[in-house]
Design a protein around this motif. Structure first.
Motif, PDB file in Angstrom:
ATOM      1  N   LEU A   1       9.898   8.046  -3.152  1.00 25.30           N
ATOM      2  CA  LEU A   1       8.548   7.479  -3.144  1.00 25.30           C
ATOM      3  C   LEU A   1       7.538   8.484  -3.672  1.00 25.30           C
ATOM      4  O   LEU A   1       6.647   8.138  -4.465  1.00 25.30           O
ATOM      5  N   ALA A   2       7.665   9.750  -3.274  1.00 24.15           N
ATOM      6  CA  ALA A   2       6.714  10.776  -3.713  1.00 24.15           C
ATOM      7  C   ALA A   2       6.794  10.997  -5.217  1.00 24.15           C
ATOM      8  O   ALA A   2       5.761  11.094  -5.902  1.00 24.15           O
ATOM      9  N   MET A   3       8.000  11.073  -5.762  1.00 26.57           N
ATOM     10  CA  MET A   3       8.140  11.293  -7.197  1.00 26.57           C
ATOM     11  C   MET A   3       7.704  10.064  -7.986  1.00 26.57           C
ATOM     12  O   MET A   3       7.171  10.193  -9.094  1.00 26.57           O
TER      13      MET A   3
ATOM     14  N   ASN B   1       0.872  -1.179   0.000  1.00 28.12           N
ATOM     15  CA  ASN B   1       0.000   0.000   0.000  1.00 28.12           C
ATOM     16  C   ASN B   1       0.908   1.228   0.000  1.00 28.12           C
ATOM     17  O   ASN B   1       1.381   1.683   1.039  1.00 28.12           O
ATOM     18  N   LEU B   2       1.148   1.777  -1.180  1.00 28.22           N
ATOM     19  CA  LEU B   2       2.137   2.833  -1.306  1.00 28.22           C
ATOM     20  C   LEU B   2       1.712   4.123  -0.629  1.00 28.22           C
ATOM     21  O   LEU B   2       2.542   4.841  -0.056  1.00 28.22           O
TER      22      LEU B   2
ATOM     23  N   ARG C   1       3.012   7.073   6.480  1.00 29.28           N
ATOM     24  CA  ARG C   1       3.803   6.669   7.654  1.00 29.28           C
ATOM     25  C   ARG C   1       5.234   7.213   7.576  1.00 29.28           C
ATOM     26  O   ARG C   1       5.787   7.663   8.577  1.00 29.28           O
ATOM     27  N   LEU C   2       5.807   7.160   6.387  1.00 27.70           N
ATOM     28  CA  LEU C   2       7.177   7.632   6.228  1.00 27.70           C
ATOM     29  C   LEU C   2       7.264   9.138   6.432  1.00 27.70           C
ATOM     30  O   LEU C   2       8.217   9.650   7.039  1.00 27.70           O
TER      31      LEU C   2
ATOM     32  N   ILE D   1      -2.456   6.033  -8.047  1.00 30.07           N
ATOM     33  CA  ILE D   1      -2.986   6.768  -6.891  1.00 30.07           C
ATOM     34  C   ILE D   1      -4.501   6.781  -6.926  1.00 30.07           C
ATOM     35  O   ILE D   1      -5.176   6.564  -5.909  1.00 30.07           O
ATOM     36  N   ALA D   2      -5.063   7.041  -8.113  1.00 28.24           N
ATOM     37  CA  ALA D   2      -6.523   7.084  -8.218  1.00 28.24           C
ATOM     38  C   ALA D   2      -7.150   5.740  -7.868  1.00 28.24           C
ATOM     39  O   ALA D   2      -8.184   5.669  -7.194  1.00 28.24           O
TER      40      ALA D   2
END
Length: 616
Positions: free
Chosen positions: A140-142, A98-99, A105-106, A151-152
Motif C-alpha cells: 500500500l505504501a509503495m 480512503n487510501l 489504520r493498517l 495523495i495531494a
C-alpha cells in the motif's frame, strides 16, 4: 444480540493459540479485499453488536483477553488481546476507498502486532502475521508513493496543510520501513537457542531475513540507504550465519546487500554478494536473475571485467547487451569524449541507467579505464618498446607524453569537425568537451562555460560601478595584506592590486619551473599519475622531457608489465580481505597440528629449546 460467526472465529483463534500454530493464525487474520462472505458476515455482526465508540467495545476486548493462555489467573501477553480487538475494529471501520486512512489504520494494526511479537514466550506465534501485515503495508505504501497526485488530492479534501502534504509524500514509505524495522529488531534480539554466529535459526530468529528483506525493499524504494547501515551492522553482530536460512531469503538478502555496497562504492564485496545471489538463484527465476545482472554486470565493468558473450546470450540477459556493450566498446576504444557523450545527462541511454541507480557509478568510475585504454593504444603505436632481446643494456620502454597529448588533441578535433560530410566518432556531431582544448583558462579536457557572476572582475582599471558594488569586499576591502604579510588600512573605494613584482624563483618547488609544459600536459600527467597510484599502470613519470617509463619489462614484455590486467590487479589487491560486510558466515574451523591431538585451536607452542633442522 447473537454473533455466531464471531463466536466460531474466536473459538478457532483460541485453538490456534493453544496449539501455537502461527501459520494458520495468519490464514485466519485476513485483511486484504475482497474478503470472503464469512468475513463480511462477521463485519456485519461487529457493527451491530460492537458499534464504534459504544461501551460494548470493552466487552469485545474482554472476549479477546480470553484467547490468551493464563498462568495462575493472569497472563503477561497483554499485547495480543489488544491486537485482536484492533483487528476486529479495523475490519469494522476501514474504508478502502480512503487510501490514506486505510494506511494509517493498517500501520497502527501492524504496530500493535509487533508489540505482541515482543513477548518472549508466545510472540513467535504472531511472526507469520507480522510478516503478512508488513507485506500488505509495504504494498500500500509503495502504491501511494507512485501516486503523489492522488495523495495531494486526498490531503486537500481532508483540509491538511501544504507542509503536511510534503511530509506525507516524502516519508510515507520510510514510515512503513520504520515499523518493519521494529519487527526485525525483535526477531534479531530473540534469546531462544544459541545466540550469535554459533547458533541456528530458532524461535523468532527464523524471521530475521524475512523482515530484513522487506525493510530493505522499502528503504531502497524511498532512497534512504543510510538507514540500512545499522541493520547490516546489527546482522553482522547478532545474526546466525546466512547459509542456515532458505535459498529465497539468502538470494534476496545478498541482492540488497550487493546493491547497498555498490551504492557505497565498495565494488569488490558488492561483486561477491551479487555473484553469490546470482549463483544461488533458481534457474527458472529469470526475472530475478535479470535484476541481479543489472547490478552485477556494471560492478564487474568498473573493475575491468567485461561480460562474456555466453552470459549475454542467456535468457535472463535479454536486452542487456544493448545497454552495456556500447560502454565496453567505448572503454576499449579509449575515446573519452564519446564515452562522456554516451552517458551524458541528455543521452538517450541516460534514463535507463539513472532509473536503475548505476549512471553515476559508470560515469565516474569507468572514465579512468578509458584513459588507460587510450594511453595503451598510444604506447603500442608510438612508444619505445625496448631494445632487442640480444641487447643486455639499454633504456626501459617509455612513451613521450607529448604523443599522448597529440592523440588527445586529435580526438578533440575528430569530435569538433565533420569528416567527409559525416561525424567520425561523435554521436551528436558536436561535443562541448571537444572544444576544451582551446580554453584560455581552466581545464583543457572538460569544457566549462565562464561563470557570469565573475564577468568583468579582471577589468580592475575602470570597473563598472555596479560591478564594484557587487564585489566591493574583494576588490576594495577595508584592510589588505602586503607581500610581506603586514596588514594595512585601505581607504574606501581604492582598488587593491594583487600582483607583486617579487622574485620567488629561488624558492621554486615546481618541477616545471624551467620548461613549463602546456596546461593539457599537466592534466594528462595527473591522469597517468592516478593510474599509477591505483596500480592500473606500472612504471614512473619523468618531469624533464616528460615520459612514462616501464622498468623491469625484459622478462614479461612492455605491455604486460606497464599495463597489467585491470581485473587481476584489483581482485588481487582486494582479495587479501574477502570479508563482505553484512554477510554472516559460519565460524571457520581451526585445524590442529598433525598428530598433535589438541595442539591446534590457538594453543601456544614453546620452541625455545628446539634444535636446528638436521642436528642430531
Amino acid at each position: 444480540m447473537a454473533t455466531p460467526v464471531l463466536d466460531r472465529f474466536l473459538s478457532g483463534i483460541d485453538n490456534l493459540v493453544k496449539s501455537r500454530d502461527g501459520a494458520k493464525l495468519q490464514d485466519f487474520l485476513q485483511i486484504e479485499p475482497p474478503l470472503s462472505d464469512v468475513y463480511q458476515q462477521m463485519v456485519a455482526e461487529l457493527r451491530q453488536r460492537y458499534p464504534e465508540g459504544s461501551p460494548a467495545e470493552a466487552d469485545l476486548l474482554r472476549r479477546c483477553e480470553a484467547l490468551v493462555p493464563r498462568t495462575k489467573g493472569s497472563s503477561s501477553w497483554t499485547a495480543f488481546p489488544t491486537f485482536m480487538k484492533q483487528y476486529f475494529t479495523f475490519l469494522r471501520d476501514v474504508n478502502v476507498e480512503n487510501l490514506l486512512e486505510t494506511y494509517d489504520r493498517l500501520k497502527g494494526l501492524l504496530n500493535q502486532c509487533v508489540l505482541a511479537l515482543g513477548d518472549s514466550q508466545f510472540g513467535v506465534i504472531v511472526l507469520p502475521t507480522v510478516l503478512y501485515l508488513s507485506k500488505v503495508l509495504a504494498k500500500l505504501a509503495m502504491g501511494l508513493d507512485r501516486r503523489p497526485d492522488l495523495i495531494a488530492q486526498i490531503l486537500k479534501l481532508e483540509g491538511r496543510s501544504d507542509q503536511d502534504d510534503n511530509i506525507e509524500k516524502v516519508t510515507l514509505v520510510e514510515k512503513s520501513a520504520n515499523v518493519v524495522r521494529e519487527a526485525f529488531i525483535k526477531c534479531l534480539t530473540d534469546r531462544s537457542g544459541t545466540p550469535g554466529i554459533h547458533g541456528k535459526p530458532e524461535g523468532k530468529r527464523v524471521g530475521i531475513y524475512l523482515m530484513a528483506n522487506l525493510c530493505l525493499k522499502l528503504l531502497f524504494q524511498c532512497g534512504k540507504l543510510r538507514n540500512a547501515e545499522q541493520m547490516f551492522a546489527s546482522i553482522s553482530a547478532q545474526s546466525p550465519p546466512l547459509k542456515y536460512f532458505p535459498a529465497s531469503q539468502r538470494v534476496t538478502y545478498l541482492y540488497y546487500l550487493g546493491r547497498y555496497l555498490f551504492s557505497n562504492n565498495l565494488f569488490y564485496p558488492a561483486q561477491i554478494a551479487l555473484q553469490s545471489a546470482y549463483d544461488q538463484c533458481h534457474r527458472q527465476a529469470l526475472s530475478q536473475k535479470r535484476i541481479i545482472l543489472i547490478y552485477l554486470i556494471p560492478c564487474n565493468i568498473i573493475m575491468g571485467r567485461f561480460p562474456s558473450s555466453q552470459l549475454l546470450q542467456r535468457p535472463e540477459s535479454e536486452g542487456l547487451a544493448d545497454k552495456f556493450l556500447p560502454i565496453c566498446r567505448l572503454i576499449i576504444r579509449g575515446d573519452y569524449i564519446a564515452f562522456r557523450e554516451h552517458l551524458a545527462l541528455d543521452s538517450p541511454a541516460n534514463e535507463w541507467f539513472a532509473q536503475k541507480g548505476i549512471l553515476l557509478a559508470l560515469r565516474n568510475r569507468c572514465e579512468i579505464l578509458v584513459w588507460r585504454a587510450l594511453a595503451r593504444k598510444v604506447f603500442i603505436h608510438g612508444g619505445f618498446h625496448g631494445e632487442p632481446q640480444a641487447q643486455a643494456r639499454g633504456p626501459p620502454p617509455f612513451l613521450y607524453l607529448h604523443k599522448f597529448e597529440s592523440a588527445t588533441r586529435w580526438l578533440q578535433s575528430q569530435h569538433s569537425q565533420p569528416l567527409n560530410g559525416t561525424i567520425n566518432f561523435a554521436s551528436t556531431g558536436h561535443s562541448p568537451d571537444a572544444q576544451a582544448g582551446s580554453n584560455p583558462t581552466g581545464s583543457q579536457l572538460v569544457h566549462k562555460l565562464p561563470d557570469h557572476d565573475f564577468a568583468g572582475v579582471d577589468e580592475i582599471d575602470a570597473p563598472d560601478p555596479s560591478l564594484l558594488s557587487k564585489f566591493a569586499d574583494f576588490l576594495s576591502p577595508d584592510t589588505y595584506f602586503d607581500a610581506t604579510g603586514h596588514s594595512h588600512p585601505n581607504s574606501p573605494g581604492t582598488l587593491i592590486e594583487t600582483t607583486h613584482l617579487l622574485d620567488y624563483r629561488q624558492y621554486e618547488l615546481n618541477p616545471y619551473a624551467d620548461a613549463k609544459p602546456s596546461p593539457m600536459m599537466r592534466e594528462l600527467e595527473a591522469i597517468l599519475a592516478s593510474l599509477l597510484t591505483q596500480g592500473l599502470m606500472r612504471g614512473y613519470l619523468t618531469h624533464k622531457n616528460p615520459r612514462f617509463a616501464i622498468p623491469g619489462a625484459r622478462l614479461r614484455g612492455a605491455l604486460p608489465t606497464g599495463f597489467p590486467n585491470v581485473w587481476l590487479t584489483i581482485s588481487g589487491r582486494e582479495s587479501d580481505d574477502d570479508h563482505v560486510p553484512g554477510w554472516v558466515q559460519p565460524p571457520t574451523q581451526t585445524i590442529g597440528l598433525p598428530g598433535g591431538g589438541g595442539g591446534g585451536g590457538g594453543r601456544v607452542v614453546n620452541l625455545s629449546g628446539a634444535r636446528p633442522v638436521g642436528v642430531q
